[in-house]
Design a protein around this motif. Structure first.
Motif, short mmCIF file in Angstrom:
data_model
loop_
_atom_site.label_atom_id
_atom_site.label_comp_id
_atom_site.label_asym_id
_atom_site.label_seq_id
_atom_site.Cartn_x
_atom_site.Cartn_y
_atom_site.Cartn_z
N ILE A 34 -49.58 -2.04 22.01
CA ILE A 34 -49.96 -0.51 22.65
C ILE A 34 -48.88 0.55 22.14
CG2 ILE A 34 -48.88 -0.80 24.92
CD1 ILE A 34 -52.35 0.71 24.20
N HIS A 35 -47.77 0.54 21.94
CA HIS A 35 -46.84 1.30 22.05
C HIS A 35 -47.19 2.29 20.62
CE1 HIS A 35 -44.99 0.22 25.61
NE2 HIS A 35 -44.89 -1.00 25.29
N TRP A 36 -47.49 1.72 19.74
CA TRP A 36 -47.94 2.39 18.25
C TRP A 36 -48.98 3.43 18.67
CZ3 TRP A 36 -52.21 3.03 15.97
CH2 TRP A 36 -53.30 2.20 16.09
N LEU A 37 -50.05 3.13 19.84
CA LEU A 37 -51.08 4.08 20.08
C LEU A 37 -50.47 5.04 20.88
CD1 LEU A 37 -53.58 1.52 21.51
CD2 LEU A 37 -53.82 3.13 19.30
N THR A 38 -49.32 5.14 21.61
CA THR A 38 -49.04 5.92 22.67
C THR A 38 -47.72 6.59 22.38
OG1 THR A 38 -47.91 4.10 23.99
CG2 THR A 38 -50.26 4.74 24.60
N ARG A 39 -47.14 6.17 21.51
CA ARG A 39 -45.89 6.68 21.12
C ARG A 39 -45.84 8.28 20.82
NH1 ARG A 39 -42.48 3.32 17.09
NH2 ARG A 39 -42.13 2.08 19.15
N GLY A 40 -45.15 8.91 21.45
CA GLY A 40 -45.13 10.54 20.80
C GLY A 40 -43.85 11.08 20.54
N PRO A 41 -43.04 11.85 20.98
CA PRO A 41 -41.83 12.05 20.86
C PRO A 41 -40.98 10.93 21.64
CG PRO A 41 -42.79 14.11 21.87
CD PRO A 41 -44.13 12.90 21.85
N ASP A 42 -39.84 10.79 21.09
CA ASP A 42 -38.80 9.94 21.66
C ASP A 42 -38.70 10.28 22.93
OD1 ASP A 42 -36.83 8.26 22.55
OD2 ASP A 42 -35.71 8.37 20.74
N TYR A 43 -39.70 9.55 24.11
CA TYR A 43 -39.40 9.84 25.60
C TYR A 43 -37.83 9.59 25.83
CZ TYR A 43 -40.91 10.15 30.29
OH TYR A 43 -40.79 10.61 31.56
N ASP A 44 -37.37 8.67 25.55
CA ASP A 44 -35.93 8.48 26.12
C ASP A 44 -34.97 9.53 25.89
OD1 ASP A 44 -37.14 6.26 27.23
OD2 ASP A 44 -36.28 4.74 25.83
N SER A 45 -34.99 10.08 24.67
CA SER A 45 -33.95 11.08 24.07
C SER A 45 -34.13 12.32 24.76
CB SER A 45 -33.59 11.09 22.55
OG SER A 45 -34.86 11.37 22.16
N VAL A 46 -35.52 12.80 24.97
CA VAL A 46 -35.91 14.00 25.60
C VAL A 46 -35.63 13.84 27.10
CG1 VAL A 46 -37.99 15.20 26.29
CG2 VAL A 46 -38.03 14.21 24.10
N ALA A 47 -35.73 12.86 27.90
CA ALA A 47 -35.28 12.66 29.06
C ALA A 47 -33.88 12.57 29.01
CB ALA A 47 -35.83 11.23 29.58
N ALA A 48 -33.11 11.94 28.41
CA ALA A 48 -31.52 12.14 28.42
C ALA A 48 -31.09 13.46 28.34
CB ALA A 48 -31.17 10.76 27.33
N ASN A 49 -31.60 14.12 27.42
CA ASN A 49 -31.07 15.46 27.28
C ASN A 49 -31.43 16.34 28.36
OD1 ASN A 49 -30.16 17.64 25.74
ND2 ASN A 49 -32.47 18.30 25.43
N LEU A 50 -32.83 16.22 28.87
CA LEU A 50 -33.27 17.09 30.20
C LEU A 50 -32.23 16.52 31.36
CD1 LEU A 50 -35.31 18.69 31.76
CD2 LEU A 50 -36.36 16.42 32.36
N TRP A 51 -31.91 15.26 31.58
CA TRP A 51 -31.18 14.84 32.86
C TRP A 51 -29.72 14.74 32.60
CZ3 TRP A 51 -33.31 14.98 37.50
CH2 TRP A 51 -34.85 14.96 37.38
N SER A 52 -29.08 16.10 31.99
CA SER A 52 -27.80 15.91 31.71
C SER A 52 -27.18 17.32 32.37
CB SER A 52 -27.46 16.02 30.27
OG SER A 52 -28.07 17.23 29.71
N HIS A 53 -25.82 17.56 32.31
CA HIS A 53 -25.28 18.59 33.16
C HIS A 53 -24.95 19.50 31.64
CE1 HIS A 53 -23.99 18.14 37.22
NE2 HIS A 53 -23.61 16.74 36.75
N ARG A 54 -25.29 20.76 31.96
CA ARG A 54 -25.05 21.94 30.96
C ARG A 54 -23.51 22.09 30.52
NH1 ARG A 54 -28.86 20.02 29.38
NH2 ARG A 54 -30.78 20.95 29.43
N SER A 55 -23.38 22.21 29.53
CA SER A 55 -21.73 22.19 29.08
C SER A 55 -21.36 23.50 29.55
CB SER A 55 -21.89 21.89 27.69
OG SER A 55 -22.57 22.63 26.72
N SER A 56 -22.16 24.59 29.44
CA SER A 56 -21.65 25.87 29.93
C SER A 56 -21.45 25.94 31.49
CB SER A 56 -22.54 26.93 29.37
OG SER A 56 -23.71 26.70 29.96
N ALA A 57 -21.75 24.85 32.02
CA ALA A 57 -21.57 25.03 33.68
C ALA A 57 -20.30 25.96 34.19
CB ALA A 57 -21.36 23.65 34.37
N SER A 58 -19.18 25.60 33.16
CA SER A 58 -18.10 26.77 33.85
C SER A 58 -18.34 28.22 33.98
CB SER A 58 -16.78 26.50 32.79
OG SER A 58 -17.35 26.84 31.75
N GLY A 59 -19.28 28.72 33.12
CA GLY A 59 -19.66 30.11 33.21
C GLY A 59 -21.18 30.08 33.37
#
Ligand SMILES: Cc1cc2nc3c(=O)[nH]c(=O)nc-3n(C[C@H](O)[C@H](O)[C@H](O)COP(=O)(O)O)c2cc1C
Length: 377
Positions: A34-59
């Protein structure tokens, strides 16, 4: 609210054994093929990038504050918010085009979701050297105004936990909480006008479960409720990533499917008996139930209840404790009143209910880009 497509796919898998026709579809749907049918953008890397602290958090600038706000829990992952930078701080305005007219007819969850976002934003503001204060403006169509000023940076464990928080809709391992954990959860959830009740007595949990099951039966049997929920389900990674909103079925432990097939099978297998069996199992596998009760039943207090819950969720995350919502009994007014009577809360509104305990993490949900939710000053 029944945010998880639940066991409809499991039901489908059981059916596979009974019916060749469906079985063939299921084998394709649940197998590796099924996964070739449903694969879109790399979900895991999109999610990992989203769920991260912003490096510029100091300002952190405005966009970074909004990033943290959008990582808040929100009903159906509909993200019913707009953010506007003002001279004094940030206005969080409701986006009523993303309301849930069936499941959330009075917009209670919508305002609670704004409260969740406001809490994350305030924690991020404080972590980057700003004080913050929240006011609710009913005249401005219910806008939440977060005023920020100068202060020393105060980064706390709740802020650090923002990228790790999730709603974990799986079976838990049945382990009880320690007294210290309970105390820290109570302390974190303290917000003016809102009380947190922790229910761990098994007989009382069973009484509340009865109301959860009664409400689940009503909602799953309501075609309008099912249609609304279906419109927010994302049956595969491509659909979830393209929209950046909604309830991705993998977050609830279900296999991914092409949208057309997922939609058909959801309609066929989303039934009260299967949902109730799963909810009973999940509640009984949890350490307890957390119930958020506010003093008054109005949008300002719904926002505060959302803040209190978000703080609870972040503290739980920091302690390695998982949670998932069980709001069905609160969405049907007579059952909500029954629950209030059972818990002895008098006339106060029971706002939100979650189960908590220990479990492995589940796949992460997504969000729309920050640029989509910022409106010009
Ligand atoms: C006010 C409110 C009500 C919610 N109600 C439910 C619910 O009844 N059932 C459920 O499974 N999740 C519920 N959720 C959780 C959301 O579905 C979840 O936050 C959203 O899908 C994003 O996922 P995440 O929190 O893991 O990032 C609720 C969240 C909020 C803030």
């Amino acid at each position: 609210m029944l945010h998880q497509p639940g066991d409809f796919l499991t039901g489908m898998i059981i059916m596979k054994r009974r019916t060749f026709l469906v079985g063939a579809g299921v084998a394709a749907a649940t197998g590796a093929g099924i996964h070739w049918l449903t694969r879109g953008p790399d979900y895991d890397s999109v999610a990992a990038n989203l769920w991260s602290h912003r490096s510029s958090a100091s300002g952190a600038g405005f966009a970074d504050l909004v990033h943290y706000a959008t990582l808040a829990a929100n009903s159906h992952n509909a993200q019913p918010w707009h953010f506007q930078q003002t001279h004094a701080g940030v206005v969080i305005a409701p986006d009523f085009s993303r309301s849930l007219p069936v499941a959330d007819a009075d917009n209670h969850h919508l305002y609670a979701s704004l409260g969740c976002a406001a809490e994350n934003l305030m924690l991020a503001a404080r972590a980057t050297g700003r004080s913050s204060e929240l006011t609710f403006d009913p005249a401005g169509a219910g806008r939440v105004q977060v005023t920020t000023g100068r202060a020393g940076a105060a980064r706390d464990a709740l802020f650090d936990a923002i990228p790790d928080r999730q709603c974990t809709r799986s079976d838990y391992d049945g382990r009880a909480l320690g007294a210290m954990d309970r105390m820290l959860l109570q302390r974190a959830a303290r917000v003016d006008g809102c009380e947190l009740l922790l229910i761990e007595d098994r007989a009382r949990v069973e009484q509340v479960l009865e109301l959860i099951l009664a409400a689940t039966t009503i909602q799953v049997s309501d075609p309008a409720f099912v249609a609304e929920l279906r419109s927010w389900l994302r049956f595969n990674a491509r659909a979830a990533a393209e929209r950046g909103d909604g309830l991705y079925v993998a977050c609830s432990g279900n296999p991914t499917l092409p949208t057309w097939l997922g939609s058909i099978l959801f309609g066929a297998f989303f039934k009260p008996a299967a949902e109730n069996e799963r909810y009973a199992r999940q509640v009984r596998s949890s350490a307890g139930l957390a119930v958020f009760v506010s003093e008054r039943d109005d949008p300002a207090h719904w926002v505060e209840a959302g803040r209190s819950y978000q703080r609870f969720a972040l503290q739980a995350t920091a302690l390695g404790i998982r949670h998932a919502h069980l709001n069905q009994p609160l969405e049907i007014a007579p059952i909500r009143r029954q629950l209030g009577a059972l818990l002895g809360v008098g006339d106060r509104r029971v706002d939100l209910m979650v189960r908590y305990g220990h479990a492995a993490p589940m796949p992460r949900s997504l969000r729309r880009p920050v640029s989509d939710v910022i409106i010009a000053a």
